[in-house]
Design an enzyme around this catalytic site. Structure first.
Site, mmCIF file in Angstrom:
data_model
loop_
_atom_site.group_PDB
_atom_site.id
_atom_site.type_symbol
_atom_site.label_atom_id
_atom_site.label_comp_id
_atom_site.label_asym_id
_atom_site.label_seq_id
_atom_site.Cartn_x
_atom_site.Cartn_y
_atom_site.Cartn_z
ATOM 1 N N CYS A 2 46.683 37.850 31.673
ATOM 2 C CA CYS A 2 48.077 38.257 31.662
ATOM 3 C C CYS A 2 48.644 38.247 30.243
ATOM 4 O O CYS A 2 48.162 37.540 29.372
ATOM 5 C CB CYS A 2 48.937 37.394 32.564
ATOM 6 S SG CYS A 2 48.337 37.230 34.254
ATOM 7 N N ARG A 27 44.689 42.032 28.386
ATOM 8 C CA ARG A 27 44.798 40.741 29.071
ATOM 9 C C ARG A 27 45.018 40.887 30.574
ATOM 10 O O ARG A 27 44.864 39.916 31.312
ATOM 11 C CB ARG A 27 45.982 39.946 28.496
ATOM 12 C CG ARG A 27 45.726 39.342 27.136
ATOM 13 C CD ARG A 27 46.981 38.650 26.629
ATOM 14 N NE ARG A 27 46.699 37.780 25.508
ATOM 15 C CZ ARG A 27 46.463 36.476 25.604
ATOM 16 N NH1 ARG A 27 46.455 35.904 26.784
ATOM 17 N NH2 ARG A 27 46.231 35.755 24.537
ATOM 18 N N TRP A 74 47.165 40.052 35.455
ATOM 19 C CA TRP A 74 45.854 39.961 36.097
ATOM 20 C C TRP A 74 46.038 39.007 37.263
ATOM 21 O O TRP A 74 46.351 37.838 37.076
ATOM 22 C CB TRP A 74 44.803 39.444 35.116
ATOM 23 C CG TRP A 74 43.416 39.439 35.667
ATOM 24 C CD1 TRP A 74 42.517 40.466 35.672
ATOM 25 C CD2 TRP A 74 42.755 38.334 36.293
ATOM 26 N NE1 TRP A 74 41.348 40.081 36.267
ATOM 27 C CE2 TRP A 74 41.463 38.778 36.655
ATOM 28 C CE3 TRP A 74 43.126 37.020 36.593
ATOM 29 C CZ2 TRP A 74 40.545 37.945 37.302
ATOM 30 C CZ3 TRP A 74 42.207 36.198 37.234
ATOM 31 C CH2 TRP A 74 40.938 36.663 37.576
ATOM 32 N N ASN A 98 51.909 33.251 32.683
ATOM 33 C CA ASN A 98 50.451 33.349 32.604
ATOM 34 C C ASN A 98 49.857 32.047 33.122
ATOM 35 O O ASN A 98 50.414 30.975 32.880
ATOM 36 C CB ASN A 98 49.980 33.526 31.159
ATOM 37 C CG ASN A 98 50.402 34.844 30.564
ATOM 38 O OD1 ASN A 98 50.880 35.725 31.257
ATOM 39 N ND2 ASN A 98 50.204 34.977 29.258
ATOM 40 N N GLY A 99 48.694 32.128 33.760
ATOM 41 C CA GLY A 99 48.020 30.918 34.200
ATOM 42 C C GLY A 99 48.141 30.691 35.685
ATOM 43 O O GLY A 99 48.439 31.599 36.469
ATOM 44 N N GLU A 479 22.406 39.091 29.537
ATOM 45 C CA GLU A 479 23.573 39.773 28.975
ATOM 46 C C GLU A 479 23.561 41.261 29.331
ATOM 47 O O GLU A 479 24.600 41.847 29.651
ATOM 48 C CB GLU A 479 23.601 39.576 27.455
ATOM 49 C CG GLU A 479 24.568 40.459 26.697
ATOM 50 C CD GLU A 479 26.029 40.251 27.030
ATOM 51 O OE1 GLU A 479 26.864 41.027 26.519
ATOM 52 O OE2 GLU A 479 26.361 39.331 27.813
ATOM 53 N N LYS A 483 26.499 43.185 31.358
ATOM 54 C CA LYS A 483 27.211 44.361 30.860
ATOM 55 C C LYS A 483 27.210 45.479 31.902
ATOM 56 O O LYS A 483 28.227 46.140 32.121
ATOM 57 C CB LYS A 483 26.556 44.874 29.568
ATOM 58 C CG LYS A 483 26.922 44.112 28.345
ATOM 59 C CD LYS A 483 28.369 44.342 27.955
ATOM 60 C CE LYS A 483 28.886 43.187 27.119
ATOM 61 N NZ LYS A 483 29.131 41.952 27.870
ATOM 62 N N GLU A 486 29.525 44.605 34.768
ATOM 63 C CA GLU A 486 30.939 44.582 34.409
ATOM 64 C C GLU A 486 31.573 45.971 34.410
ATOM 65 O O GLU A 486 32.700 46.140 34.878
ATOM 66 C CB GLU A 486 31.112 43.969 33.008
ATOM 67 C CG GLU A 486 30.985 42.467 32.959
ATOM 68 C CD GLU A 486 31.140 41.946 31.543
ATOM 69 O OE1 GLU A 486 31.801 40.903 31.370
ATOM 70 O OE2 GLU A 486 30.605 42.552 30.592
ATOM 71 N N HIS A 502 7.441 34.909 40.876
ATOM 72 C CA HIS A 502 7.838 33.751 41.681
ATOM 73 C C HIS A 502 9.002 34.076 42.613
ATOM 74 O O HIS A 502 9.765 33.193 42.996
ATOM 75 C CB HIS A 502 8.198 32.579 40.768
ATOM 76 C CG HIS A 502 7.047 32.093 39.956
ATOM 77 N ND1 HIS A 502 5.978 31.414 40.499
ATOM 78 C CD2 HIS A 502 6.764 32.231 38.631
ATOM 79 C CE1 HIS A 502 5.102 31.126 39.551
ATOM 80 N NE2 HIS A 502 5.561 31.623 38.402
ATOM 81 N N LYS A 602 40.389 40.372 29.629
ATOM 82 C CA LYS A 602 39.704 40.005 28.397
ATOM 83 C C LYS A 602 39.762 38.515 28.113
ATOM 84 O O LYS A 602 38.755 37.888 27.821
ATOM 85 C CB LYS A 602 40.335 40.786 27.232
ATOM 86 C CG LYS A 602 39.641 40.573 25.901
ATOM 87 C CD LYS A 602 38.267 41.194 25.910
ATOM 88 C CE LYS A 602 37.591 41.091 24.575
ATOM 89 N NZ LYS A 602 36.197 41.542 24.640
#
Length: 607
Positions: A2, A27, A74, A98-99, A479, A483, A486, A502, A602
């Site tokens: 946010c 954000r 967000w 925010n939060g 990674e 990506k 995402e 395995h 982000k």
């Protein structure tokens, strides 16, 4: 997550508030809203979805007022609807947040029992009701906020305005960043300096637990115990111009292409090429006394830590543990006196990592941080700041921040090895030589962009994709899978190549592309053996290797991507480029929102 911006201005502020939100949209972009105080009324516009939806509304209906707050969201509590969008109005009070208020449920139950009515599903509205109740009981705005803050548990940054006092914004922070901006007959609040850059360069960072009374004439800041305090005013140095994509289609593409430059900038602050030395910033502790390293990070940054584990243990022979930050405290880790606690974060505000840092400090551990924002909470709290120089990263999926973090991790690994007497002058000179080659090798990797774009159509049709690697390239496989997940929304997993047999090999068939990261070197033959096991079961392999590796093992692959021949130490930095480009081009083919993928933000400032 946010974004918050508040302005006490000399003329109408709605347009400037929206401009600030544009700088903060990375954000959160589930919904957005603006509220102003004008002629004894609270004026408000909100819209779900991207910021352009709100801008369109404001273009149709002007929002007057010289004082205002705005928010891009967000979602945490409540779906991303207009009713749940901020700002929230409760009586005389309008606020953004925010939060997460972790104890919102008992607070909400208490307020409902008193007959108060809620219009949203958010935890934020609880704060509005608590402050409004204090005002209704006769408290001043300042006393109302002061009474409510101790009742809030969790992480929050708040900006609160009052219909009865248009010359006032009260801000408060606990576990989420908030800055005060100082102007000429105007003052401001924002989530970070980027939001305020067009308005002012003069900012003060609120410390943990601070709350601020902001008026046009001045700012009063109080600490968590309500004592008046002074926080230093600094020059942010951030340009007021909106960061743009230049000639690139997306911010992510631009940031991938910036990597040779920003990695070179980062390395230049750690390498003394004329002396063939790797240097760290001055520190107040002896690096040679470190007997163990505890690395804590989230997401992409945690894979930097995992690669760092290989480097530190191989070079310095110091044992390393790597934890995802959200789990670190809860396993009650054993932290010795000679442990170095290392946190890694692009923003320096990642809530789980910040909480882990504070846990380590409470345990008496010496701490260091690989961080891109030198004014962030983590940067100010670690004992040793190891800055990256990636510059602002707007694309939600991290690219240049990742490789800059790797560059710093390599420098730290070499320094620790020297401090432990494990690195000779000749070996250090060779490391410096290899690291100085990274930017050129990254440029060589970028030259394969067109062919990677061409093969993206093949990958885009898959439902599942696997990534394989060994040694430091195993975390890079993780990674790569992250990506792809995402930004393309394709299910992808990364595995240590030797672990395929395995269990995961059961997933292999002709419809599952397998991306194999295999630079030639000591682990190449074993990785190729695992790749051949995949091919024998009909798996379609995309092999990323150098010319030597492709000549040896490229036959039969669905596609190959040739990388320059590099030292195994720097391979993860260089091989990150094709991994990023492949994810990017697959997402473009699928038509997803590359820079603002669904459900992600982000800067993750909630636990």
């Amino acid at each position: 997550m946010c974004g918050i911006i508040g302005i006490l201005g000399m003329d109408d502020v709605a347009e400037r508030l929206v401009e600030g939100l544009r700088r903060l949209e990375y954000r959160g972009y589930d919904s957005a809203g603006v509220a102003t105080v004008h002629d004894g009324r609270i004026e408000r516009q909100r819209a779900e979805g991207k910021l352009n939806n709100l801008a369109r509304k404001l273009g149709q209906e002007h929002l007057p007022g010289h004082s205002g707050i705005a928010h891009t969201r967000w979602a945490t509590h409540g779906a991303p609807t207009e009713d749940n969008a901020h700002p929230h109005i409760v009586g005389d009070v309008v606020l953004v947040h925010n939060g997460i208020i972790e104890n919102f449920k008992p607070l909400r139950d208490e307020l409902i029992a008193e007959g108060r009515t809620f219009k949203s599903q958010t935890d934020t509205e609880v704060v509005g009701h608590l402050v409004a109740r204090e005002v209704e009981r006769g408290a001043s705005p300042e006393d109302a906020v002061k009474a409510v803050l101790p009742r809030l548990h969790g992480a929050f940054a708040l900006a609160i305005m009052f219909k009865s006092d248009p010359d006032l914004i009260i801000g408060a922070r606990l576990g989420a960043p908030l800055v005060v901006g100082y102007g000429e007959n105007e003052n401001y609040l924002g989530s970070d300096a980027i939001a305020l850059a067009p308005l002012t360069q003069r900012i003060a960072y609120l410390d943990e637990g601070d709350w601020a009374v902001v008026r046009r004439s001045g700012v009063q800041i109080f600490d968590k115990d309500n004592n008046p305090v002074e926080r230093p005013i600094t020059m942010s140095g951030i340009t007021g111009a909106l960061i743009d994509k230049g000639n690139h289609r997306h911010f992510m593409q631009k940031e991938i292409y910036e990597q040779p430059v920003v990695v070179a900038q980062t390395l230049s602050s750690y390498l003394r090429t004329l002396e063939a030395k790797v240097a760290l910033p001055d520190m107040e502790f002896d690096l040679g006394s470190v007997e163990r390293v505890a690395i804590v990070a989230c997401g992409t940054a945690s894979y930097v830590g995992a690669i760092g584990k290989y480097w530190i243990e191989q070079l310095a022979r110091v044992p390393v543990e790597v934890d995802v930050a959200s789990e670190f405290r809860y396993r009650e880790p054993v932290l010795g006196a000679n442990t170095l606690g290392l946190v890694i974060s692009q923003s320096g505000e990642t809530a789980d990592t910040l909480a882990a840092l504070r846990h380590m400090k409470a345990c008496g551990v010496t701490t260091a941080g690989i961080i891109n924002v030198p004014t962030s909470s983590m940067a100010r709290e670690v004992d040793l700041l190891l800055p990256t120089h990636a510059g602002p990263e707007i694309g939600v999926a991290s690219t240049k921040a990742f490789t800059c973090q790797l560059a710093v991790m390599a420098a730290l690994s070499a320094n620790l090895a020297r401090a432990k007497g494990r690195l000779s002058e000749a070996e250090e000179a060779e490391l410096v030589s290899q690291l100085t080659e990274v930017p050129a090798a990254m440029n060589a990797a970028l030259a394969h962009d067109a062919e990677i774009e061409g093969m993206a159509h093949t990958i885009a049709g898959a439902r599942d994709v696997l990534y394989l690697g060994r040694g430091p390239d195993y975390p890079l496989a993780l990674e790569g899978a992250l990506k792809l997940k995402e930004i393309s929304y394709i299910h992808a997993e990364g595995y240590a190549a030797g672990e395929m047999k395995h269990g995961p090999i059961a997933l292999i068939d002709e419809s599952v592309p397998v991306i194999v990261i295999a630079p030639s070197g000591p682990l190449f033959d074993k990785t190729v053996s695992n790749m051949q096991e995949v091919q024998a079961r009909g798996g379609k392999v995309v092999l990323i290797s150098d010319a030597e590796g492709l000549a040896q093992a490229g036959e039969g692959a669905l596609a190959t991507i040739e990388m320059p021949k590099v030292h195994p130490l720097i391979a993860p930095l260089v091989y990150a480029v094709p991994v990023q480009l492949l994810a990017y081009h697959v997402a473009v083919v699928k038509g997803t929102d590359v820079d603002q993928p669904r459900n992600l933000a982000k800067s993750v400032t909630v636990e």
